[in-house]
Every structure is written in C-alpha cells, then in structure tokens.
Design an enzyme around this catalytic site. Structure first.
Site, PDB file in Angstrom:
ATOM      1  N   ASP A  85       9.696   8.984 -13.776  1.00 13.86           N
ATOM      2  CA  ASP A  85       8.548   8.810 -12.888  1.00 13.86           C
ATOM      3  C   ASP A  85       7.262   9.144 -13.657  1.00 13.86           C
ATOM      4  OD1 ASP A  85       7.533   8.197 -10.420  1.00 13.86           O
ATOM      5  OD2 ASP A  85       8.093  10.098  -9.466  1.00 13.86           O
ATOM      6  N   LYS A 115       8.814   4.415 -13.278  1.00 12.48           N
ATOM      7  CA  LYS A 115       8.285   4.116 -11.936  1.00 12.48           C
ATOM      8  C   LYS A 115       6.848   4.588 -11.890  1.00 12.48           C
ATOM      9  CE  LYS A 115       9.303   6.712  -8.096  1.00 12.48           C
ATOM     10  NZ  LYS A 115       7.948   7.135  -7.682  1.00 12.48           N
ATOM     11  N   GLU A 184       7.966   4.128   0.729  1.00  9.22           N
ATOM     12  CA  GLU A 184       8.100   5.509   1.225  1.00  9.22           C
ATOM     13  C   GLU A 184       7.322   5.703   2.519  1.00  9.22           C
ATOM     14  OE1 GLU A 184       7.497   8.667  -1.625  1.00  9.22           O
ATOM     15  OE2 GLU A 184       7.547  10.209  -0.069  1.00  9.22           O
TER      16      GLU A 184
END
Ligand code: KIV
Length: 282
Positions: A85, A115, A184
């Site tokens: 990430d 990501k 999300e």
C-alpha cells in the site's frame, strides 16, 4: 500446494465469477498463516500505522515503514498475491516520484503490485506507474489517507451525485489500467452498480456482497483489539481474549512456580552433575 497467484489468476477468477479473498497482513507469521489457507491476496495495508504502530490515522506512515513490513510479509508468503500500500505523499507530489516509490516496493520488498488511493485525479500517476511495469490496484470511496478532507471516517456515495462521482472515478481507474479497485465504505447498491459496469474486479470493504471480492483488516476480523469496530466487520475469532487468557495463566504459573515443570527443563547426565557439584563445592 497451489501455484503462485498472479494477476492472470485473479483475472481468471473474475471471469469465472469466483469471489476473491483478500486480507491485510503485516508480518512473516501472519503472511504464512494467510497463505497456508489459500487467501488469494495479502495486502500490506498502511492500516498498519493504526493497528501495529498505534497511530491515530494512516497519514504519518512512511515509505520505509511500509517497506519494512512488506519484506516480512513477502518472506512469509509463498503463493498469495502480495500488494504493498503506497503511503500518504509517496505518490501525490509527481508522477516521477510515484514511479520511483512504486519501484521501491517492487525492488526492495518483492511485492507483486501496489495500491494507491484516489480517483480521476490519480489517472496520470497510475498510467506512469503501470508504464514502468508495476500493476496498480485503485482504492476509492472512503480513502483513509484523506480523512481530514473527508471530515472523518464516513460512508461515501450516499447521494445520487456522489455515487455518480464514484462511478466516474471507478471508470477512470479502469481506463488508467488498474487491475482491480477497492471500494471502501460505499452503500451496497452503489458498489453493486459499479461492479456491474466495470470489467475489472472490485474488492469491497463495507461495500456489500455484490463486489468481486472482499477485504478485511487482520486485527479487526481476528478480534485482536478492543476498539469500536465499523459495522461492516465480521469478527471470525476473539484472539485478543484468547491471548489475554493465556498471558494471565502464564503470569499465575510463574507466580505459583507451576511453570516451568520438569518437562520444560533440560536434563544432564547424573555423573556430570555430580562432578560439577563436587567441583564447585570443594
Ligand atoms: O490499509 C488498508 O488496510 C486498506 C484496506 C482497508 C483496503 O487500505
């Protein structure tokens, strides 16, 4: 044993309508456990700032901290697809810096992809990273690195206008070349509409059951902390309580002398012991 999960494995799962399982992990042992039960994707999330480092948000997490944890996870993993990430401000300043930092994830830790958070505003950056040969997973909806701008950890896409903006962002990420997108904290029907329209997998967290896969944070799903959990978390175990019980028992055993017992000690030949004792006592 299964073969290494690649981007092609994930594409095939998506084409075959097989849900993709993803979980965060931050160290060698956790990665080994996740890999041993054939979780498809391990995300070394910057959520480690909160659950491993005790920070209030993910904003302060650095590249070096992320790389440190990615290395542990890659060492513990054999076959899951591992994603690193990108932390706050490692990809926003310029595309060149984003490519350099994404490259560090690949070269210095050995993850399979990176990501990053953001929608349309990230398209040029994502294109540049992918041009360098690095697969990118997008992340829209509640983007914790922008918690200050969003005014808190809140559901995104609740109005028709903001839902449309999420769909536009999702299309932009797909067109930029992302191999998948995390959604999300998005209402389930909005996530379903986005998933239906994209031709890359969506991975949901607090986005209902119609996404192409799901992700949960290790400490949340395993009950490793006693913080208030978001409603979308399902707790699969209460390891925090199990650990507390074990530690309490250990402390008591040390106090009473019940630990260590004979079976926890190393024996030595009696004659050697006798020799030793007579030497030190003479
Ligand atoms: O950092 C993280 O754990 C994440 C997941 C919540 C998707 O970004």
């Amino acid at each position: 044993m299964r073969r290494k999960t690649t981007i092609l494995t994930l594409q095939k799962m998506y084409q075959d309508n097989r849900p993709i399982s993803m979980v965060t992990a931050y160290d060698f042992t956790a990665a080994r456990l996740a890999d041993s039960v054939e979780i498809d994707i391990i995300l070394v999330g910057d959520s480690l700032g909160m659950v491993m480092m005790g920070l209030d948000s993910t904003v302060a997490v650095t590249m070096d901290e992320m790389l440190h944890h990615c290395r542990m996870v890659v060492r513990g993993n054999a076959t899951a697809f591992v994603i690193g990430d990108m932390p706050f401000l490692s990809y926003e300043v310029s595309s060149a810096e984003a490519v350099r930092n994404a490259g560090r994830f690949m070269k210095e830790s050995g993850v399979d992809a990176v990501k990053l958070e953001g929608g349309r505003e990230m398209v040029e950056t994502i294109r540049a990273i992918i041009r360098a040969g690095i697969p990118v997973m997008g992340h829209i909806g509640l983007t914790p690195q922008s918690v200050s701008k969003l005014g808190g950890y809140r559901v995104q896409g609740k109005s028709a206008e903001s839902a449309q903006a999420l769909l536009d962002d999702a299309y932009a990420l797909q067109n930029a070349g992302c191999f998948a997108v995390v959604l999300e904290a998005v209402p389930a029907p909005v996530a379903a509409a986005i998933t239906e329209r994209l031709n890359i997998p969506t991975i949901g967290i607090g986005a209902g059951g119609s996404t192409s896969g799901q992700v949960l944070v290790w400490h949340d799903m395993l009950g490793l902390h006693d913080k208030q959990l978001p409603r979308f978390v399902k707790q699969y175990a209460q390891l925090g309580n199990a650990i507390k019980q074990a530690l309490t028992q250990y402390r008591e055993d040390v106090g009473t002398g019940d630990f260590p017992a004979v079976e926890h000690t190393y024996p030595m030949p009696q004659e050697e012991l006798d020799k030793f004792l007579s030497a030190i006592n003479s």
